[in-house]
Design an enzyme around this catalytic site. Structure first.
Site, short mmCIF file in Angstrom:
data_model
loop_
_atom_site.label_atom_id
_atom_site.label_comp_id
_atom_site.label_asym_id
_atom_site.label_seq_id
_atom_site.Cartn_x
_atom_site.Cartn_y
_atom_site.Cartn_z
CE LYS A 236 -19.01 17.85 7.91
NZ LYS A 236 -19.38 18.69 7.46
N GLY B 271 -23.81 26.07 4.99
CA GLY B 271 -23.68 27.08 4.97
C GLY B 271 -24.82 28.56 3.97
CD GLU C 224 -21.51 25.89 -0.95
OE1 GLU C 224 -21.68 26.00 -0.09
OE2 GLU C 224 -22.23 24.70 -0.79
CB SER D 93 -15.75 25.83 9.28
OG SER D 93 -16.32 24.41 9.34
CB THR D 94 -13.12 22.77 5.57
OG1 THR D 94 -14.50 22.69 6.61
CG2 THR D 94 -13.10 21.71 5.47
O1 LIG Z 1 -22.20 23.86 1.99
C1 LIG Z 1 -21.32 23.91 2.45
C2 LIG Z 1 -21.80 25.38 2.77
O2 LIG Z 1 -23.12 26.14 1.93
C3 LIG Z 1 -20.31 24.15 3.17
O3 LIG Z 1 -19.10 22.82 2.52
C4 LIG Z 1 -20.86 22.31 4.35
O4 LIG Z 1 -22.08 22.82 4.68
C5 LIG Z 1 -20.42 22.29 5.27
O5 LIG Z 1 -19.91 23.19 6.34
P1 LIG Z 1 -18.21 23.32 7.33
O6 LIG Z 1 -17.16 23.20 6.23
O7 LIG Z 1 -18.18 23.98 7.72
O8 LIG Z 1 -18.17 21.69 8.38
#
Ligand SMILES: O=C(CO)[C@H](O)[C@H](O)COP(=O)(O)O
Length: 225
Positions: free
Chosen positions: A121, A97, A103, A30-31
């Protein structure tokens, strides 16, 4: 500010790290989605992007931002992505995610990793968030036994509302390890990488973030590592 507003604030701040005329690595979640929406506003300044998931590639293309295959790219100025947890030394848990493997691959090519995260976080010790490990499906059970021996409780990630394994963009499955207190993230990352059948672990410690833009009620804080 809401959590989404904090995420939007760090996504906006990350634009300062975009290098004109370069290829930008883009994360997932989402970020990262907020960042993609900001990147769209300055898309003519960059050469293009490399995406860390099919979902990110689709969102980038939806904005008309070029997406390159990593195999066509020799260098990348910066990789910008969220995290599930980050410490004061830049070690992270990622993969909430399910995009951890791509990544890690895309980040490994970039000169700089800029983490964008809301203040929730930031942690002293990694592990409250379940640690994702991507595995080859046939190795699921034997990997789970070895992860249990490390002290955590491994759980197979399933598709929402089903008992079926969640399948990643790479055809892998995800094991989430609950209940770890990760006091030496570099050592644990190396240890899990040694388990046969593991594709990647969502610990980004040996190569963590170089910068973290942290969204707080007092504004965006910049942590450098
Ligand atoms: O590692 C990730 C996806 O694999 C994302 O960066 C992590 O889950 C953070 O997600 P969000 O920005 O939705 O809080």
């Amino acid at each position: 500010m809401t959590q989404d507003e904090l995420k939007q604030a760090v996504a906006r701040a990350a634009i300062d790290y975009v290098v004109d005329g370069e290829i930008i690595g883009v994360g997932t979640g989402s970020t990262a989605n907020f960042f993609i929406d900001e990147l769209a506003k300055i898309k003519d300044r960059i050469k293009g992007t490399v995406a860390s998931s099919e979902a990110t590639a689709a969102r980038l293309r939806g904005h008309g931002i070029p997406v390159f295959d990593l195999n066509e790219v020799e260098s990348m100025a910066v990789y910008i992505d969220g995290a599930d947890e980050i410490t004061n030394s830049g070690a992270m848990i990622k993969g909430g995610g399910a995009a951890l493997t791509r990544e890690k691959i895309v980040a490994s090519v970039a000169k700089k990793f800029v983490c964008i995260a809301d203040g929730s976080k930031l942690v002293d010790t990694l592990g409250k968030f379940p640690l994702p490990v991507e595995v080859i499906p046939m190795a699921r059970a034997c990997v789970m036994r070895q992860l249990a021996a490390l002290g955590g409780e491994p759980r197979l990630r399933v598709k929402a509302g089903t008992q079926d394994a969640y399948i990643t963009d790479n055809g892998g499955e995800i094991i989430d390890v609950v209940g770890l207190s990760i006091t030496d993230p570099v050592a644990l990352e190396e240890q899990i990488n040694q388990i046969v059948g593991v594709i990647a672990v969502g610990l980004f410690a040996k190569a963590g973030a170089n910068v973290c833009l942290l969204g707080t009620g007092e504004g965006v804080k910049t942590l450098t590592f």
